[in-house]
Write a protein that holds these residues in place. Structure first.
Motif, PDB file in Angstrom:
ATOM      1  N   LYS A 258     -15.030 -11.031  39.115  1.00 54.36           N
ATOM      2  CA  LYS A 258     -14.388  -9.811  38.622  1.00 54.36           C
ATOM      3  C   LYS A 258     -13.877  -8.924  39.763  1.00 54.36           C
ATOM      4  CE  LYS A 258     -15.938  -5.809  37.893  1.00 54.36           C
ATOM      5  NZ  LYS A 258     -16.513  -4.508  37.505  1.00 54.36           N
ATOM      6  N   GLN A 259     -14.733  -8.669  40.746  1.00 54.89           N
ATOM      7  CA  GLN A 259     -14.349  -7.717  41.789  1.00 54.89           C
ATOM      8  C   GLN A 259     -13.192  -8.253  42.637  1.00 54.89           C
ATOM      9  OE1 GLN A 259     -15.843  -4.577  41.757  1.00 54.89           O
ATOM     10  NE2 GLN A 259     -14.005  -4.174  42.965  1.00 54.89           N
ATOM     11  N   GLN A 262     -10.095  -7.758  40.536  1.00 52.53           N
ATOM     12  CA  GLN A 262      -9.766  -6.321  40.490  1.00 52.53           C
ATOM     13  C   GLN A 262      -9.138  -5.866  41.806  1.00 52.53           C
ATOM     14  OE1 GLN A 262     -12.946  -3.771  39.035  1.00 52.53           O
ATOM     15  NE2 GLN A 262     -12.169  -2.041  40.212  1.00 52.53           N
ATOM     16  N   ASN A 263      -9.702  -6.279  42.925  1.00 48.29           N
ATOM     17  CA  ASN A 263      -9.170  -5.869  44.232  1.00 48.29           C
ATOM     18  C   ASN A 263      -7.743  -6.373  44.419  1.00 48.29           C
ATOM     19  OD1 ASN A 263     -11.611  -4.666  44.782  1.00 48.29           O
ATOM     20  ND2 ASN A 263     -12.361  -6.319  46.101  1.00 48.29           N
ATOM     21  N   CYS A 264      -7.489  -7.634  44.048  1.00 46.33           N
ATOM     22  CA  CYS A 264      -6.149  -8.207  44.200  1.00 46.33           C
ATOM     23  C   CYS A 264      -5.128  -7.466  43.332  1.00 46.33           C
ATOM     24  CB  CYS A 264      -6.156  -9.695  43.829  1.00 46.33           C
ATOM     25  SG  CYS A 264      -6.933 -10.766  45.059  1.00 46.33           S
ATOM     26  N   ILE A 265      -5.510  -7.185  42.080  1.00 50.18           N
ATOM     27  CA  ILE A 265      -4.582  -6.489  41.180  1.00 50.18           C
ATOM     28  C   ILE A 265      -4.321  -5.063  41.663  1.00 50.18           C
ATOM     29  CG2 ILE A 265      -4.276  -5.607  38.833  1.00 50.18           C
ATOM     30  CD1 ILE A 265      -5.770  -8.052  37.817  1.00 50.18           C
ATOM     31  N   GLU A 266      -5.364  -4.401  42.175  1.00 46.52           N
ATOM     32  CA  GLU A 266      -5.171  -3.039  42.689  1.00 46.52           C
ATOM     33  C   GLU A 266      -4.178  -3.022  43.842  1.00 46.52           C
ATOM     34  OE1 GLU A 266      -9.123  -1.657  43.529  1.00 46.52           O
ATOM     35  OE2 GLU A 266      -9.352  -0.727  41.553  1.00 46.52           O
ATOM     36  N   ILE A 329     -15.929  -3.501  32.863  1.00 44.41           N
ATOM     37  CA  ILE A 329     -16.786  -4.672  32.635  1.00 44.41           C
ATOM     38  C   ILE A 329     -17.926  -4.635  33.642  1.00 44.41           C
ATOM     39  CG2 ILE A 329     -16.878  -7.165  33.003  1.00 44.41           C
ATOM     40  CD1 ILE A 329     -14.333  -7.462  31.480  1.00 44.41           C
ATOM     41  N   GLU A 330     -19.152  -4.830  33.135  1.00 46.68           N
ATOM     42  CA  GLU A 330     -20.327  -4.695  34.000  1.00 46.68           C
ATOM     43  C   GLU A 330     -20.786  -6.023  34.592  1.00 46.68           C
ATOM     44  OE1 GLU A 330     -22.851  -2.815  31.192  1.00 46.68           O
ATOM     45  OE2 GLU A 330     -21.866  -0.868  31.362  1.00 46.68           O
ATOM     46  N   VAL A 334     -15.798 -12.917  35.085  1.00 46.11           N
ATOM     47  CA  VAL A 334     -15.114 -12.769  33.803  1.00 46.11           C
ATOM     48  C   VAL A 334     -14.422 -14.067  33.427  1.00 46.11           C
ATOM     49  CG1 VAL A 334     -14.767 -10.281  33.972  1.00 46.11           C
ATOM     50  CG2 VAL A 334     -13.034 -11.816  34.914  1.00 46.11           C
ATOM     51  N   LYS A 335     -14.217 -14.230  32.104  1.00 53.10           N
ATOM     52  CA  LYS A 335     -13.463 -15.363  31.564  1.00 53.10           C
ATOM     53  C   LYS A 335     -12.155 -14.829  30.999  1.00 53.10           C
ATOM     54  CE  LYS A 335     -16.461 -16.632  28.472  1.00 53.10           C
ATOM     55  NZ  LYS A 335     -17.121 -17.424  27.400  1.00 53.10           N
TER      56      LYS A 335
END
Length: 366
Positions: A258-259, A262-266, A329-330, A334-335
């Motif tokens: 997930k992280q 998230q980092n790539c999309i940010e 999401i905690e 992720v899928k």
């Protein structure tokens, strides 16, 4: 009326109750906080008629009574007073005196008898949820509430109890957020709570396992914490049949950390900010996901490892919608379930089954 109260306790009570005061009212008395002094406790109430918050504060009551005082000014005065005991008493001509050490304020107040009564809630149909779980569920869905006033029902969150589960559901036409937790309750309940109410509830809830008792009537909902009650109108109308929006099957499944995603999309979204769509493209290959964004500002390419089952796919999204999901999401992994470049993407936690999110892709012009 006369009472003595510690500044910190009074300030906290004002902060909680004033969350319901919007200032958007034709009734001047609703711009004030109602204060009742009785039985060595202060009852503080703020309301805009749609949402009302009542909280209790310990105090040394010398003389019982009730008043309404301008919330903004009263809150500012108490906040700026020294950290000491505050003495508040009513004088003649509807004047209240606030004394703290060497500071003395005299303010006009309104008659407490003129304050509207809160709705009476018969506490028969109720459920109980730990504060930390409810706070997490609200946070995990409230970002998907519709901002568009043309469909008022979507400005709320569906609060659904069935099959011993509590579901919170929000959607805005572009994404769908569902959070689910086990609930040892046999009732079937389906109400829609204004998003504004739940955001205020979330701010008052703490990350502790203490229970919130939630009670329902046909028109209202009551959240009962230990010293605070929040009463809100419910939204009229039937919520969207959200389960029919979820794809029953998929052709492509990928797992990703997930992280890292998230980092790539940010980073990729930095290049997408000059357009309203915040467009990023995902090129999903056998072992990698390549994320790109092109704009007048320049272009960016990100790459990360994935575990893919099914064929390769190219798909585009509004980066904000994906980031809203990932930030809430905690789980660590992720899928993503997909079928084609124009069908919805479903995002779930890999290791838990309490979150489900749907995001619509952006159609790419060929």
């Amino acid at each position: 009326m006369k009472f003595i109260c510690e500044k910190q306790k009074l300030q906290e009570g004002i902060s909680i109750s004033s969350k319901a005061i919007t200032g958007k009212t034709t009734m001047p008395i609703l711009e004030g906080i109602y204060i009742s002094a009785k039985d060595n406790q202060l009852k503080l109430i703020g309301s805009d008629m749609d949402v009302s918050i009542e909280t209790m504060v310990d105090a040394d009551i010398k003389e019982e009574g009730s008043i309404v005082i301008d919330s903004r000014l009263f809150g500012e005065i108490i906040r700026k007073l020294p950290n000491s005991e505050i003495i508040i008493e009513t004088l003649e001509n509807e004047i209240i005196q606030i004394t703290c050490q060497k500071s003395v304020f005299n303010l006009v107040y309104m008659n407490g008898d003129d304050y509207p009564e809160l709705p009476k809630i018969n506490e028969s149909l109720s459920v109980e949820v730990p504060q930390n779980i409810l706070k997490s569920m609200i946070r995990g869905t409230s970002f998907a509430i519709a901002q568009d006033e043309t469909r008022p029902i979507l400005q709320g969150i569906l609060f659904e109890v069935k099959d011993k589960k509590l579901n919170l559901v929000a959607l805005d036409g572009y994404r769908l957020a569902i959070r689910t937790e086990f609930l040892d309750n046999d009732n079937d309940i389906e109400v829609v709570i204004p998003g504004k109410t739940l955001n205020e509830v979330s701010r008052i809830l703490e990350d502790i396992s203490d229970i919130v008792k939630i009670t329902f009537t046909d028109n209202h909902i009551l959240f009962n914490l230990s010293n605070t009650k929040i009463i809100s109108r419910l939204l009229d109308g039937k919520f969207v049949n959200y389960s029919s929006l979820l794809p029953q099957e998929y052709k492509i499944l990928l797992d990703v950390k997930k992280q890292e995603l998230q980092n790539c999309i940010e980073r990729a979204s930095l290049m997408a900010k000059d357009s309203n769509s915040n467009l990023i493209k995902l090129d999903i290959q056998e072992e990698n996901m390549i994320i790109t964004s092109n704009s007048q500002l320049g272009k960016v390419r990100e790459e990360l490892n994935i575990n893919l089952q099914g064929g390769e796919i190219q798909i585009a999204f509004n980066s904000k919608y994906l980031l809203d999901v990932l930030k809430n999401i905690e789980d660590d992994e992720v899928k993503l379930e997909m079928t084609s470049g124009v069908s919805p993407c479903v995002i779930k936690c890999k290791n838990t089954d309490n979150s489900k999110y749907l995001v619509l892709p952006v159609r790419l012009l060929r």
